[in-house]
Write an enzyme that holds these catalytic residues in place. Structure first.
Site, PDB file in Angstrom:
ATOM      1  N   ASP A   1       0.807  -1.236   0.000  1.00 20.29           N
ATOM      2  CA  ASP A   1       0.000   0.000   0.000  1.00 20.29           C
ATOM      3  C   ASP A   1       0.836   1.280   0.000  1.00 20.29           C
ATOM      4  OD1 ASP A   1      -2.040  -1.844   0.319  1.00 20.29           O
ATOM      5  OD2 ASP A   1      -3.071  -0.753   1.882  1.00 20.29           O
TER       6      ASP A   1
ATOM      7  N   CYS B   1      -4.339  -5.953  -3.303  1.00 23.77           N
ATOM      8  CA  CYS B   1      -3.247  -6.858  -2.923  1.00 23.77           C
ATOM      9  C   CYS B   1      -3.276  -8.205  -3.653  1.00 23.77           C
ATOM     10  CB  CYS B   1      -3.272  -7.107  -1.414  1.00 23.77           C
ATOM     11  SG  CYS B   1      -3.220  -5.615  -0.408  1.00 23.77           S
TER      12      CYS B   1
ATOM     13  N   HIS C   1      -0.967 -13.750   1.147  1.00 24.22           N
ATOM     14  CA  HIS C   1      -2.308 -13.334   0.694  1.00 24.22           C
ATOM     15  C   HIS C   1      -2.704 -13.952  -0.642  1.00 24.22           C
ATOM     16  CE1 HIS C   1      -5.435  -9.834   0.992  1.00 24.22           C
ATOM     17  NE2 HIS C   1      -5.905 -11.008   1.396  1.00 24.22           N
TER      18      HIS C   1
ATOM     19  N   ASP D   1       2.973  -2.914  -4.082  1.00 19.62           N
ATOM     20  CA  ASP D   1       2.023  -3.761  -4.804  1.00 19.62           C
ATOM     21  C   ASP D   1       0.950  -2.958  -5.532  1.00 19.62           C
ATOM     22  OD1 ASP D   1       0.795  -2.981  -2.445  1.00 19.62           O
ATOM     23  OD2 ASP D   1       0.065  -4.975  -1.904  1.00 19.62           O
TER      24      ASP D   1
END
Length: 592
Positions: free
Chosen positions: A46, A85, A146, A352
């Site tokens: 982020d 993400c 993730h 990302d």
């Protein structure tokens, strides 16, 4: 005697010259074959492109990342394949648009929602770690994953990093969020949770009303029916509260390979543990080729920051967190230098996707700054959601203090590191990334990317056309989010911008910008202001048609069924549902 010494000195000088020449030839051959010994990939979470000094920020201190750019190459049009993400990281790992692997969503649930879900990066996808593993590299992932864990049972680990080419994993299989912090308001499905709680209260009130009516003789229902109603209300409450009420235990966990080491994770020591693990991996593998992917939790909310950095920046907690991240990067770079690996290591740093504008606590901004670029995280088309920092360093092979203003992608890392390791990319599927080495070394002047497609979920929001002969970079927006309040620049009222439905505007003809002249996307062009408007739109639409012909149906990993929490898939340290442990002090770790 003097003559003999002079002759000996001449021989020594000639020997030294030959050795130096030989070493130079070996180094040149090494660079020509593009075979590396080490790859270090660092991905922030982020982070906005405007948060770093070398990208124009003069108030947040990032000396280590700035030095990395000074000693290497800075990319100014580095583009994420998705603004969130899960899909962005899937594209980074595979070199493919996430829609090709089923890692983009048709619904509002656009990322992996639970550790106990069944969706994730499909086992048949090839990551850069798999390719380097086959080339004899030791591969490690420290940090955030993730990309899912299990498919059908609690321990099948079909989506786990170790099933995708990594020899060693230490980190968080899910993603950091406010739910991981005891004192923060819950973040996951806040609107849905409020609706479920309201419905639970309505059902409870109905049961209570029936009981009172029964006692007063106003209703004739039997007590058995009353008990059934009450039992249904209880089961309904437990069904959703077991998911959302224990999120910290279900999702905020740490793993070492397949073993859970913390459940729930101890947030305060995460940064130091990640750093220790990264440095340890470098030290124990310094004598063999390795790939280390450091996937930072910084600077995702809730901005867990150690006491050493609290209150030290000029931008509150967010600035503190960015400066701690930079310090961590510096320590990792120091480990590379200490182990005498600097000249044989390709280092890459990026984020990302763009910073989250809607992250606020009162008047405090808790998300990133995307510089001059419009929009932010979750916005598939606007530059602020997808344009990210991109830095490369490889002393002696790549030039220093260079800026490249050509369209590049996070997906380019896949073919670049595969080529450098002497591997080959899969030939049975489309790879959207391009090998960056010719561009980075100055052997070509332009990026290989002619068109780039910007998705929000599975919905195509914008397309970029790099018209190399003219130098123009055209960008057509087919769909844009409706900011709330109107003109605010983000979706503050709902917390995150949607991809479809009433929260977006469709444009026909599309909004057209020339990013080479208007990078902030403030002044859309029209047939009246751009004579080639119709020609440009027509060329872009032909590219879209060609792109769509390359898409094939695949299982949707983020379907409603796959994202639902399934108790039988929930990773558990203990006997489910009593999941708790803290093994981090245990020194008996299996390492690679």
């Amino acid at each position: 005697m003097g003559l003999r010494n002079r002759k000996l000195h001449m021989v020594q000088c000639e020997t030294a010259r030959i050795l130096t020449t030989t070493k130079r030839l070996v180094d040149q051959n090494h660079a020509a074959t593009n075979i590396l010994l080490e790859h270090l990939l660092i991905l922030a979470d982020d982070l906005g492109i405007g948060d770093i000094g070398c990208y124009g920020n003069n108030t947040i201190r990032t000396p280590n990342i700035d030095r990395l750019a000074k000693e290497g190459i800075k990319l100014t049009q580095h583009i994420a394949a998705a603004p969130l993400c899960t899909p962005s990281r899937a594209a980074f790992l595979t070199g493919r648009y996430p829609i090709r692997s089923g890692m983009d969503s048709t619904s509002d649930f656009r990322v992996i929602q639970w550790n106990g879900g069944s969706g994730g990066l499909p086992p048949n996808e090839t990551t850069f770690a798999k390719i380097l593993q086959k080339q004899g590299y030791i591969t490690g992932l420290i940090g955030k994953w993730h990309q899912g864990i299990n498919c059908e049972s609690r321990n099948d680990h079909c989506h786990h990093p170790l099933n995708h080419g990594f020899d060693y994993f230490y980190g968080m299989p899910f993603s950091l969020m406010n739910d991981c912090h005891i004192t923060k308001p819950p973040e996951k499905a806040r609107a849905l949770r409020s609706e479920l709680w309201l419905l639970t209260q309505i059902l409870s009130l109905a049961v209570l009303t029936l009981v009172v009516g029964k006692l007063a003789g106003l209703v004739s229902f039997s007590w058995k029916i009353m008990i059934c109603f009450a039992w249904f209300d209880f089961l309904f409450f437990m069904s959703w509260f077991s998911m959302y009420g224990f999120t910290r235990y279900w999702d905020c966990i740490m793993m070492r390979n397949h073993e859970i080491t913390e459940q729930p994770m101890v947030l305060e020591r995460t940064a130091s543990t990640f750093l220790k693990e990264a440095v340890s991996f470098i030290k124990r593998n310094k004598h063999r080729p390795f790939l280390l992917f450091v996937s930072l939790l910084h600077v995702h909310t809730p901005l867990i920051t150690t006491e050493r950095f609290l209150g030290k920046s000029r931008h509150g907690l967010y600035g503190d967190n960015v400066e701690e991240m930079d310090w961590m990067v510096g320590r990792i770079l120091e480990a590379i230098s200490t182990e005498d690996l600097k000249n044989t290591t390709l280092i890459y740093f990026a984020s990302d996707h763009g910073g989250l504008l809607e992250a606020q606590e009162g008047k405090a901004q808790m998300g990133g700054w995307n510089g001059i670029y419009k929009g932010g995280k979750a916005m598939g088309g606007w530059e602020g959601g997808i344009r990210v920092p991109g830095i490369f360093r490889w002393p002696g092979v790549l030039p220093t203090d260079i800026v490249i203003d050509e369209p590049t992608s996070l997906m380019d890392i896949f073919p670049t590191v595969a080529h450098l390791a002497g591997g080959t990319v899969p030939q049975d599927r489309i790879i959207d990334g391009r090998d960056l080495m010719p561009l980075l070394q100055g052997r070509v002047q332009h990026s290989e990317h002619e068109f780039m497609f910007h998705y929000c979920g599975v919905h195509l929001h914008a397309v970029r056309w790099h018209q190399k002969d003219s130098g123009a970079i055209w960008k057509a927006h087919y769909v844009t989010p409706k900011f709330s309040p109107e003109g605010a620049g983000a979706c503050y009222r709902i917390g995150i911008c949607p991809c479809f439905g009433e929260g977006v505007t469709h444009h026909d003809p599309p909004l057209l910008f020339d990013l080479s002249q208007d990078p902030s996307e403030n002044n859309p062009l029209s047939p009246g202001t751009e004579p080639l408007f119709d020609t440009i739109i027509s060329r872009i639409e032909r590219a879209v048609e060609g792109h769509r012909r390359t898409l094939t149906p695949v299982p949707q990993q983020l379907s409603l069924y796959n994202i639902l929490w399934k108790p039988w898939l929930q990773p558990c340290c203990g006997t489910f549902p009593f999941c708790w442990c803290d093994k981090e002090d245990d020194s008996a770790h299996n390492t690679v």
